[in-house]
Design an enzyme around this catalytic site. Sequence first.
Site, mmCIF file in Angstrom:
data_model
loop_
_atom_site.group_PDB
_atom_site.id
_atom_site.type_symbol
_atom_site.label_atom_id
_atom_site.label_comp_id
_atom_site.label_asym_id
_atom_site.label_seq_id
_atom_site.Cartn_x
_atom_site.Cartn_y
_atom_site.Cartn_z
ATOM 1 N N ASP A 107 -7.907 16.557 -17.406
ATOM 2 C CA ASP A 107 -7.986 15.212 -17.778
ATOM 3 C C ASP A 107 -7.621 14.986 -19.244
ATOM 4 O O ASP A 107 -8.348 15.244 -20.191
ATOM 5 C CB ASP A 107 -9.298 14.665 -17.552
ATOM 6 C CG ASP A 107 -9.682 13.182 -17.887
ATOM 7 O OD1 ASP A 107 -8.897 12.416 -18.452
ATOM 8 O OD2 ASP A 107 -10.590 12.831 -17.031
ATOM 9 N N ARG B 40 0.827 -1.272 -0.139
ATOM 10 C CA ARG B 40 -0.102 -0.027 -0.058
ATOM 11 C C ARG B 40 0.809 1.264 0.062
ATOM 12 O O ARG B 40 0.516 2.470 -0.367
ATOM 13 C CB ARG B 40 -1.164 -0.073 1.104
ATOM 14 C CG ARG B 40 -1.894 0.960 1.145
ATOM 15 C CD ARG B 40 -3.359 0.626 1.862
ATOM 16 N NE ARG B 40 -3.003 0.099 3.184
ATOM 17 C CZ ARG B 40 -2.650 0.683 4.317
ATOM 18 N NH1 ARG B 40 -2.887 2.085 4.147
ATOM 19 N NH2 ARG B 40 -2.666 0.239 5.607
ATOM 20 N N LYS C 245 -8.221 3.299 -20.454
ATOM 21 C CA LYS C 245 -8.530 3.611 -21.647
ATOM 22 C C LYS C 245 -7.438 3.189 -22.537
ATOM 23 O O LYS C 245 -6.938 2.015 -22.718
ATOM 24 C CB LYS C 245 -9.163 4.830 -21.618
ATOM 25 C CG LYS C 245 -10.140 5.170 -20.734
ATOM 26 C CD LYS C 245 -11.361 4.139 -20.641
ATOM 27 C CE LYS C 245 -12.467 4.994 -20.201
ATOM 28 N NZ LYS C 245 -12.340 4.918 -18.374
ATOM 29 N N TYR D 163 -16.297 13.781 -17.760
ATOM 30 C CA TYR D 163 -17.053 12.393 -17.578
ATOM 31 C C TYR D 163 -17.838 12.332 -16.672
ATOM 32 O O TYR D 163 -18.057 12.866 -15.679
ATOM 33 C CB TYR D 163 -15.753 11.254 -17.112
ATOM 34 C CG TYR D 163 -16.050 10.016 -16.746
ATOM 35 C CD1 TYR D 163 -16.957 9.314 -17.639
ATOM 36 C CD2 TYR D 163 -15.613 9.396 -15.631
ATOM 37 C CE1 TYR D 163 -17.629 7.874 -17.075
ATOM 38 C CE2 TYR D 163 -16.004 8.243 -15.290
ATOM 39 C CZ TYR D 163 -16.809 7.523 -16.090
ATOM 40 O OH TYR D 163 -17.296 6.170 -15.785
#
Length: 372
Positions: free
Chosen positions: A181, A62, A206, A116
């Site tokens: 973005d 982590r 993507k 988005y």
Amino acid sequence: MTSSLRTRAVHAGRDDLTDLGVHAAPLDLSTTYPSRDSAAEAARIDAFAAGGELDGPPIYGRVGNPTVERFERALAELEGFDHGVAFASGMAAVSACLLSAVAQGKRHIVAVRPLYGCSDHLLESGLLGTEVTWAAPDAVAAALRPDTGLVFVETPANPTLAEADIAELVRACGEVPLLVDNTFATPVLQRPGRHGARMVLHSATKFLGGHGDVMGGIVACDAPEAARLRQIRFATGGVLHPLAGYLLLRGLSTLPLRVNAASATAATLAARLGEHPAVTAVHYPRIGGPLVAFEIDGDPHALIGAVRLITPAVSLGSVDTLIQHPGSISHRIVDEGDRHDAGVSDQLVRMSVGLEDVEDLWADLEQALKAL
């Protein structure tokens, strides 16, 4: 040694492999890393908690992972930044950026629509303690407040492919960081950092992954912001799995080839769609790209149900061509009035062009358009 993006995409994150005596990047699946010196580990953990770099070997999954760090370095290099921080998904990356602003006492966000749909919802809902002011690009400066922590824009925007002038937005932001973005353009088509953007975000799910089989997100930024984002990632647990990091690093090596090939096909399809009698408008970015949005005279659901080669599915950036109706899927969560005001009409269809032959794709679109 070289400034070619195509060459750097192949070698970024792999510069040391020859010295290591391996050809493929190592995949480290460890969740924890043993150490006999617990006092030294405590000191390193204290340094990390204070916002410093974690020098030396890994401690815990982590906190960081060597395979994921290769992907982070590679994407940062392609975007022209010194640091990258990867997350479990694009929305985990968005959330971390918003939490970073809140943690600095700057809870007000100025955002440009469209975004988005889930990014829009996260801001509008205030789930993370933020307050949003929506502004057109030319109204960003007037929307800023003393407690504004971030200006957020997506260009080309999802799903209308509207473009914003990044350099103009940077000037309007002043001292406030601009978060761009860059998922749709990728560093192949634009690098917002060159124009002064302080943070560049990708849904790595993507085009960076490129094959529809890996989920992730990443933010390219400077050292202070990277330190804050790593702290948030450690605290919230939105870590990228090492296998995903491995696949994303591999995806970067073909990113320029895939994006350029798909963009050439998309430009051809956009031109042909613009001449089709059933199509009332075509939206295609000035910078190009693999995305095409178009509005039709008829039922968009009939069109999507009629395609046979093209995949009717949400998401984008895969090797196969995907088509979806934003008003029903990716932007369904956005209030209908806000959707329409942002240019997302009920007749709008978004297509992510893949690597198929352009004539095969056009034949499928033509037969599907007859369903209208």
